[in-house]
Design a protein around this motif. Structure first.
Motif, PDB file in Angstrom:
ATOM      1  N   ARG A  29       5.354   6.817   1.809  1.00  0.00           N
ATOM      2  CA  ARG A  29       4.809   7.817   2.189  1.00  0.00           C
ATOM      3  C   ARG A  29       4.425   8.874   0.973  1.00  0.00           C
ATOM      4  O   ARG A  29       3.261   9.248   0.890  1.00  0.00           O
ATOM      5  N   LEU A  30       5.353   8.839  -0.045  1.00  0.00           N
ATOM      6  CA  LEU A  30       4.824   9.575  -0.985  1.00  0.00           C
ATOM      7  C   LEU A  30       3.695   8.951  -1.932  1.00  0.00           C
ATOM      8  O   LEU A  30       2.619   9.665  -2.479  1.00  0.00           O
ATOM      9  N   TYR A  31       3.785   7.647  -1.988  1.00  0.00           N
ATOM     10  CA  TYR A  31       2.548   6.958  -2.519  1.00  0.00           C
ATOM     11  C   TYR A  31       1.015   7.141  -2.095  1.00  0.00           C
ATOM     12  O   TYR A  31       0.280   7.490  -2.476  1.00  0.00           O
ATOM     13  N   ALA A  32       1.240   6.999  -0.834  1.00  0.00           N
ATOM     14  CA  ALA A  32       0.098   7.106   0.109  1.00  0.00           C
ATOM     15  C   ALA A  32      -0.248   8.728  -0.123  1.00  0.00           C
ATOM     16  O   ALA A  32      -1.761   8.811  -0.247  1.00  0.00           O
ATOM     17  N   LEU A  33       0.400   9.580   0.062  1.00  0.00           N
ATOM     18  CA  LEU A  33      -0.150  10.887  -0.129  1.00  0.00           C
ATOM     19  C   LEU A  33      -0.730  11.174  -1.303  1.00  0.00           C
ATOM     20  O   LEU A  33      -1.712  11.963  -1.640  1.00  0.00           O
ATOM     21  N   GLU A  39      -7.145  10.435  -4.921  1.00  0.00           N
ATOM     22  CA  GLU A  39      -8.359   9.591  -5.132  1.00  0.00           C
ATOM     23  C   GLU A  39      -9.408   9.594  -3.715  1.00  0.00           C
ATOM     24  O   GLU A  39     -10.315   9.016  -3.668  1.00  0.00           O
ATOM     25  N   GLY A  40      -8.681  10.058  -2.809  1.00  0.00           N
ATOM     26  CA  GLY A  40      -9.429  10.037  -1.422  1.00  0.00           C
ATOM     27  C   GLY A  40      -9.246   8.861  -0.818  1.00  0.00           C
ATOM     28  O   GLY A  40      -8.150   8.349  -0.901  1.00  0.00           O
ATOM     29  N   ASP A  41      -9.874   8.516   0.261  1.00  0.00           N
ATOM     30  CA  ASP A  41      -9.740   7.284   0.839  1.00  0.00           C
ATOM     31  C   ASP A  41      -9.523   5.904   0.014  1.00  0.00           C
ATOM     32  O   ASP A  41      -9.978   5.792  -0.867  1.00  0.00           O
ATOM     33  N   ALA A  42      -8.511   5.118   0.974  1.00  0.00           N
ATOM     34  CA  ALA A  42      -8.285   3.937   0.229  1.00  0.00           C
ATOM     35  C   ALA A  42      -9.619   2.780  -0.053  1.00  0.00           C
ATOM     36  O   ALA A  42     -10.694   3.022   0.767  1.00  0.00           O
ATOM     37  N   HIS A  43      -9.609   2.246  -1.357  1.00  0.00           N
ATOM     38  CA  HIS A  43     -10.841   1.642  -1.699  1.00  0.00           C
ATOM     39  C   HIS A  43     -10.597   0.482  -2.442  1.00  0.00           C
ATOM     40  O   HIS A  43      -9.297   0.414  -2.867  1.00  0.00           O
ATOM     41  N   GLY A  44     -11.421  -0.467  -2.779  1.00  0.00           N
ATOM     42  CA  GLY A  44     -10.966  -1.894  -3.521  1.00  0.00           C
ATOM     43  C   GLY A  44     -10.277  -2.868  -2.546  1.00  0.00           C
ATOM     44  O   GLY A  44     -10.395  -2.577  -1.295  1.00  0.00           O
ATOM     45  N   ASP A  45     -10.025  -3.751  -3.039  1.00  0.00           N
ATOM     46  CA  ASP A  45      -9.629  -4.972  -2.372  1.00  0.00           C
ATOM     47  C   ASP A  45      -8.139  -4.760  -1.827  1.00  0.00           C
ATOM     48  O   ASP A  45      -7.351  -4.586  -2.819  1.00  0.00           O
ATOM     49  N   LYS A  46      -7.849  -5.359  -0.593  1.00  0.00           N
ATOM     50  CA  LYS A  46      -6.494  -5.255  -0.181  1.00  0.00           C
ATOM     51  C   LYS A  46      -5.702  -6.568  -0.880  1.00  0.00           C
ATOM     52  O   LYS A  46      -6.191  -7.393  -0.627  1.00  0.00           O
ATOM     53  N   PRO A  47      -4.513  -6.094  -1.411  1.00  0.00           N
ATOM     54  CA  PRO A  47      -3.900  -7.138  -2.157  1.00  0.00           C
ATOM     55  C   PRO A  47      -3.591  -8.329  -1.313  1.00  0.00           C
ATOM     56  O   PRO A  47      -3.449  -8.104  -0.041  1.00  0.00           O
ATOM     57  N   PHE A  58      -1.116  -0.275  -0.389  1.00  0.00           N
ATOM     58  CA  PHE A  58      -2.256  -0.398  -0.105  1.00  0.00           C
ATOM     59  C   PHE A  58      -2.446   0.108   1.675  1.00  0.00           C
ATOM     60  O   PHE A  58      -3.387   1.126   2.140  1.00  0.00           O
ATOM     61  N   GLU A  59      -1.679  -0.492   2.420  1.00  0.00           N
ATOM     62  CA  GLU A  59      -1.740  -0.302   3.965  1.00  0.00           C
ATOM     63  C   GLU A  59      -1.062   1.157   4.172  1.00  0.00           C
ATOM     64  O   GLU A  59      -1.665   1.703   5.072  1.00  0.00           O
ATOM     65  N   ALA A  60      -0.216   1.682   3.409  1.00  0.00           N
ATOM     66  CA  ALA A  60       0.166   2.810   3.722  1.00  0.00           C
ATOM     67  C   ALA A  60      -0.798   3.886   3.246  1.00  0.00           C
ATOM     68  O   ALA A  60      -1.117   4.981   4.081  1.00  0.00           O
ATOM     69  N   TRP A  61      -1.473   3.715   2.006  1.00  0.00           N
ATOM     70  CA  TRP A  61      -2.640   4.576   1.473  1.00  0.00           C
ATOM     71  C   TRP A  61      -3.642   4.423   2.728  1.00  0.00           C
ATOM     72  O   TRP A  61      -4.561   5.449   3.053  1.00  0.00           O
ATOM     73  N   GLU A  62      -4.122   3.409   3.189  1.00  0.00           N
ATOM     74  CA  GLU A  62      -5.271   3.024   4.282  1.00  0.00           C
ATOM     75  C   GLU A  62      -4.940   3.810   5.523  1.00  0.00           C
ATOM     76  O   GLU A  62      -5.913   4.268   6.045  1.00  0.00           O
ATOM     77  N   THR A  63      -3.684   4.016   5.856  1.00  0.00           N
ATOM     78  CA  THR A  63      -3.414   4.946   7.307  1.00  0.00           C
ATOM     79  C   THR A  63      -3.896   6.328   7.066  1.00  0.00           C
ATOM     80  O   THR A  63      -4.031   6.714   8.149  1.00  0.00           O
ATOM     81  N   LEU A  64      -4.074   6.878   5.847  1.00  0.00           N
ATOM     82  CA  LEU A  64      -4.368   8.172   5.598  1.00  0.00           C
ATOM     83  C   LEU A  64      -5.866   8.393   5.696  1.00  0.00           C
ATOM     84  O   LEU A  64      -6.484   9.488   5.547  1.00  0.00           O
ATOM     85  N   LYS A  65      -6.666   7.367   6.030  1.00  0.00           N
ATOM     86  CA  LYS A  65      -8.241   7.449   5.926  1.00  0.00           C
ATOM     87  C   LYS A  65      -8.568   8.662   6.465  1.00  0.00           C
ATOM     88  O   LYS A  65      -8.459   8.875   7.702  1.00  0.00           O
ATOM     89  N   GLY A  66      -9.575   9.366   5.916  1.00  0.00           N
ATOM     90  CA  GLY A  66     -10.132  10.641   6.853  1.00  0.00           C
ATOM     91  C   GLY A  66      -9.253  11.695   6.394  1.00  0.00           C
ATOM     92  O   GLY A  66      -9.936  12.724   6.731  1.00  0.00           O
ATOM     93  N   THR A  67      -8.261  11.744   5.778  1.00  0.00           N
ATOM     94  CA  THR A  67      -7.383  12.890   5.481  1.00  0.00           C
ATOM     95  C   THR A  67      -7.906  13.503   4.343  1.00  0.00           C
ATOM     96  O   THR A  67      -8.233  12.954   3.183  1.00  0.00           O
ATOM     97  N   GLU A  74      -1.193  19.118   0.205  1.00  0.00           N
ATOM     98  CA  GLU A  74      -0.246  19.836   0.735  1.00  0.00           C
ATOM     99  C   GLU A  74       0.927  19.263   1.216  1.00  0.00           C
ATOM    100  O   GLU A  74       2.221  19.649   1.147  1.00  0.00           O
ATOM    101  N   LYS A  75       0.367  18.089   2.001  1.00  0.00           N
ATOM    102  CA  LYS A  75       1.691  17.148   2.447  1.00  0.00           C
ATOM    103  C   LYS A  75       2.716  16.649   1.552  1.00  0.00           C
ATOM    104  O   LYS A  75       3.804  16.682   1.722  1.00  0.00           O
ATOM    105  N   TYR A  76       1.763  16.153   0.268  1.00  0.00           N
ATOM    106  CA  TYR A  76       2.879  15.536  -0.665  1.00  0.00           C
ATOM    107  C   TYR A  76       3.756  16.563  -1.122  1.00  0.00           C
ATOM    108  O   TYR A  76       5.010  16.532  -1.300  1.00  0.00           O
TER     109      TYR A  76
END
Length: 89
Positions: A29-33, A39-47, A58-67, A74-76
């Motif tokens: 969760r910390l990593y994704a936030l 950097e904003g929404d997840a980008h690049g190739d999924k491992p 990557f998937e944790a970051w991807e769940t925050l798309k649009g945030t 603030e959440k971090y």
């Protein structure tokens, strides 16, 4: 530098000085936030399937798309403060 950015930068320092290591789910969760806030929404190739850690991150970051980046920051900050006070694990 904005106040939000200064608090975000300080939270990055504070998280490295926690007395206890957070759980793996909290670390994700910390990593994704952090990534969403920086950097904003997840980008690049999924491992690939063999890169378990990279894929989970990557998937944790991807769940925050649009945030929004400010909202993620603030959440971090809030999560780091909870960890420092012992309210989160």
């Amino acid at each position: 530098m904005s106040d939000l950015q200064a608090r975000f930068d300080q939270a990055q320092i504070d998280v490295k000085q926690l007395s206890e290591r957070p759980s793996n789910m909290t670390l994700l969760r910390l990593y994704a936030l952090f990534k969403q806030g920086s950097e904003g929404d997840a980008h690049g190739d999924k491992p690939g399937m063999t890169d378990f850690v990279g894929r989970y991150k990557f998937e944790a970051w991807e769940t925050l798309k649009g945030t929004g980046q400010d909202e993620a920051k603030e959440k971090y900050i809030a999560l780091v403060e909870e960890l420092r006070s012992g309210k989160a694990a």
